[in-house]
Enzyme design. Sequence first.
Site, short mmCIF file in Angstrom:
data_model
loop_
_atom_site.label_atom_id
_atom_site.label_comp_id
_atom_site.label_asym_id
_atom_site.label_seq_id
_atom_site.Cartn_x
_atom_site.Cartn_y
_atom_site.Cartn_z
CD GLU A 226 36.17 44.79 6.15
OE1 GLU A 226 36.46 44.30 6.64
OE2 GLU A 226 35.60 45.36 7.11
CG ASN B 130 31.28 34.35 5.37
OD1 ASN B 130 30.91 35.42 5.18
ND2 ASN B 130 32.83 34.60 5.69
CB CYS C 94 37.78 36.81 6.42
SG CYS C 94 36.10 38.25 7.40
CD GLU D 65 31.89 46.22 6.72
OE1 GLU D 65 31.50 44.94 7.41
OE2 GLU D 65 31.12 46.70 6.21
#
Length: 473
Positions: A242, A144, A276, A453
């Site tokens: 993640e 994505n 997400c 992150e």
Amino acid sequence: MLYINGEWITDGNKMDVINPATGKVIDSVTIGGREETKEAITHATEAFKTWKNIPGAKRGRYLATVVKLMREKREILAETITRENGKPFSDARGEVRSAIDYLEWYAEEAKRLYGDTLPASQVDKHLMVLREPIGVSAAITPWNFPLSMITRKIAPALAAGCTVVLKPASQTPLSAIKVFECFHEAGIPKGVVNLVIGPAEEIGKEMTSNPDVRKLTFTGSTAIGKKLMRDAADTVKKVSMELGGHAPFIVFEDADIDEAVTGVLLTKFKNSGQTCISTNRIYVAESIVEEFGKRLAQKTAELRIGNGMEDGVDVGPVINKGAMEKIAAQVEDAVKNNGKILQGGNIHKPEEGSGYFYEPTVIQYATEEMQIATEETFGPVAPIFPFSSEEEVIEKANHKQYGLAAYCYTKDMGCGLRMMKALEYGIVGINDPAPIVIQAPFGGVKESGIGKEGGKYGLEEYMEEKFVSIGMK
Ligand code: ADP
């Protein structure tokens, strides 16, 4: 193409890359499997011995050279993203900027890796904490954000002194190849960064079981994340995950409706809803829910759907046929459960080719019984749920499984602060539809993941502390 120990490998089996806007094959890339992954890890292990001892400032200069090269190639990088992922070209340009920003941040941070001196309990001892790179890091990235997810992992890893083996998503290997061309051109020493494209399970197996890999960093679905964590447990690797999300977007009665609508448009339809942190459930105060639905539907109707390379396109395709069919099934289920389609609600057939498009969709009167209320949609569908009190919306907004991002619109500061505390999410945007910046920790709670992150937090993921106690007698 594989990139192992500073060499491009072009011989071997090939895999097609498809443009989701046309359904057509646009390229074919060489793939590798377990053997190639093992080889890449061996070289990364060897390279780690020297890379970790290079001064941080010098590692930073390598990264700064990559920044320069990526800036020069930014248009071709953006075009590559749009061709293999489908997102509108202007969004792809935004992704390139973000990918470069992460590299630049960590290029600067590489010279700021400090340890600690601790106060000793005895006069004849000296206590220190060294912060050292953890070792070979295996990275697995999704389709994505085919470019920025790569630099968000590799930049802090290299800054910290780790070496990397990357497996990008099979749908989007071309962006990965382009960024590795920049690593190569920047003269990053052999074996420091390695690229293996190919069958996920096979490559993943080697990455999780090889004892030389000390860190596994993954962005993708919760189901695969759990499997990788289980597999990585045998060799007790440090992991960052993640994973999926199911973001609520809460609009209180006193919110500015137009601003909230703009916020939904951004968080729901960018990337065709395939992020997400995309809004999945829109909770709107009962008293304004009709008006909100009307205005959102109007604005959604104005979005232009099409091939991301065309001017003025707001919403591109979804990644493939399976994704398109899953979205259609969720919408069908919502309608069966008395949801009312205010806008969209259909698969969109492009004029040319056979790409995978779904119309930007708004559903009013959504309920907890619908699949869309709990399952991640990963598509341009906006379900609106009415609520009557703050307590009720907190209860509903907090998801049993997911806890990545949440958004809340209100003009009442007290309410905003109460929501900030009550929302069980790793990222909360209050009157802000874009709570993502390089210096902030990006990551979720619950089954949305572990580890962060971005900023100084992202660097920690690639380092570990070593305590040294020195007797001075
Ligand atoms: P999505 O369903 O959005 O594609 P995935 O979690 O399947 O999400 O994919 C994210 C990344 O994980 C991709 O690079 C994919 O190739 C990889 N992947 C998928 N299955 C596995 C697996 N069993 N082991 C390792 N990597 C995997």
